[in-house]
Scaffold this active site. Structure first.
Site, PDB file in Angstrom:
ATOM      1  N   ASP A  86      41.983  34.307  45.455  1.00 44.74           N
ATOM      2  CA  ASP A  86      43.346  34.641  45.046  1.00 44.74           C
ATOM      3  C   ASP A  86      44.302  33.614  45.668  1.00 44.74           C
ATOM      4  O   ASP A  86      44.122  32.422  45.479  1.00 44.74           O
ATOM      5  CB  ASP A  86      43.656  36.095  45.464  1.00 44.74           C
ATOM      6  CG  ASP A  86      44.989  36.607  44.959  1.00 44.74           C
ATOM      7  OD1 ASP A  86      45.078  36.940  43.775  1.00 44.74           O
ATOM      8  OD2 ASP A  86      45.939  36.657  45.753  1.00 44.74           O
ATOM      9  N   HIS A 278      39.083  41.073  39.306  1.00 41.71           N
ATOM     10  CA  HIS A 278      39.706  40.086  40.176  1.00 41.71           C
ATOM     11  C   HIS A 278      39.261  40.164  41.627  1.00 41.71           C
ATOM     12  O   HIS A 278      39.282  39.164  42.337  1.00 41.71           O
ATOM     13  CB  HIS A 278      41.230  40.246  40.102  1.00 41.71           C
ATOM     14  CG  HIS A 278      41.981  39.213  40.858  1.00 41.71           C
ATOM     15  ND1 HIS A 278      42.012  37.889  40.468  1.00 41.71           N
ATOM     16  CD2 HIS A 278      42.720  39.288  42.006  1.00 41.71           C
ATOM     17  CE1 HIS A 278      42.742  37.191  41.330  1.00 41.71           C
ATOM     18  NE2 HIS A 278      43.182  38.020  42.264  1.00 41.71           N
TER      19      HIS A 278
END
Length: 302
Positions: A86, A278
């Site tokens: 991320d 994610h």
């Protein structure tokens, strides 16, 4: 800087993203150590047990990279394999451009290399995605800081969920995808998707953010314009050996973006984890660890 370290051998530094902690690597640290590596995961600036300076200018990408290099110097590490997820992946990508001599290799999780755009990225996001898009919203007010901090447990629970993208269902009319609004997500009754954290894990995150708040972490986003301006003239070509690991159901990144990075990364391998969103290192830890270690034993052996 609060640092979690385990094992001996070639150093591996794991950089977390938003809204995460060194704790996010709890499934990776023991496996990396068991494979013969020295695994090091810091709480990054603004997070957990690490300092939280007050000003937006304290969170430029140069200072975030400087924190990693400062930690390496303190630990007497000349070069390390960097793993980033991320926002941590964005820091890692910039490190490949600004300090490649300190990197033995790079593993980027979920976020591909994004070439420096010709215009201010916030200007583009505001035009393309609107004021409700979470990164744009972060620039305009401190509402998100306040609302996330009002109930950190709720915010983390809403965020860290497995969400499946259904690609098999035919659609009568193609709908324009809605930009991600974290504030709007908070307003939903029951959060969509499957919770990834058990109560103990959720409490760990909630306690950390209850103590430290969200302004430091969000200030990373408030430096998009500075980071763009300050990297003008930096050659946009990654030369360190790189593994990119993406996820089939990542709602943040598209396959098109993954393909677009390939000309700008000289030595690149790509691995996609299926049925995963994610939060890769927490959704599919065993599969992720296997993919990383397979590459590492070839390119950065213990």
């Amino acid at each position: 800087m609060a640092v979690h370290s385990v094992g001996d051998g070639p150093p591996v530094i794991l950089i977390h993203g938003f809204p995460e902690l060194a704790f996010s690597w709890r499934h990776q640290l023991p496996d990396l150590a068991g494979a013969g590596y020295r695994a090091i995961a810091p709480d990054m600036r603004g997070y957990g047990g690490t300092d939280k300076p007050p000003d937006v200018s304290d969170y430029t990408v140069q200072k975030l990279i400087g924190d990693v290099i400062g930690m390496m110097d303190t630990l007497c590490i000349e070069r390390a394999l960097i793993i980033g997820h991320d926002w941590g992946a964005l820091v890692g990508w910039q490190m490949t451009l600004l300090a490649p001599e300190r990197m033995a290799g790079y593993i980027a999780l979920n976020i591909p290399f994004i070439k420096r755009p010709p215009i201010n990225p916030i200007t583009y996001m505001r035009w393309k995605l609107g004021k409700d898009f979470y990164i744009v919203n972060f620039q305009d007010s401190y509402e998100a800081d306040r609302r996330f901090a009002a109930n950190p447990r709720r915010f983390i629970d809403v965020m860290m969920r497995k969400r499946r993208i259904d690609r098999g269902r035919p659609r009568r009319r193609k709908k324009k995808p809605q930009p991600i609004s974290l504030l709007r997500m908070l307003e939903t009754g029951k959060p969509p998707g499957q919770a990834l954290l058990n109560d103990t894990e959720l409490d760990y995150y909630a306690n950390a953010f209850s103590a430290g708040g969200f302004t430091g972490p969000i200030n990373w986003y408030r430096n998009f314009r500075h980071n763009w301006k300050s990297t003008k003239g930096v050659r946009q070509q990654v030369t360190v050996p790189t593994l990119f690991i993406g996820a089939s159901d990542d709602i943040v990144v598209s396959r098109k973006q993954i393909e677009a990075m390939k000309p700008n990364v000289d030595d690149l391998e790509v691995h996609i984890i299926e049925d995963c969103g994610h939060w890769t290192q927490q959704e599919k830890p065993a599969e992720l660890n296997a993919a990383m270690l397979e590459w590492m034993t070839r390119r950065y052996p213990p």
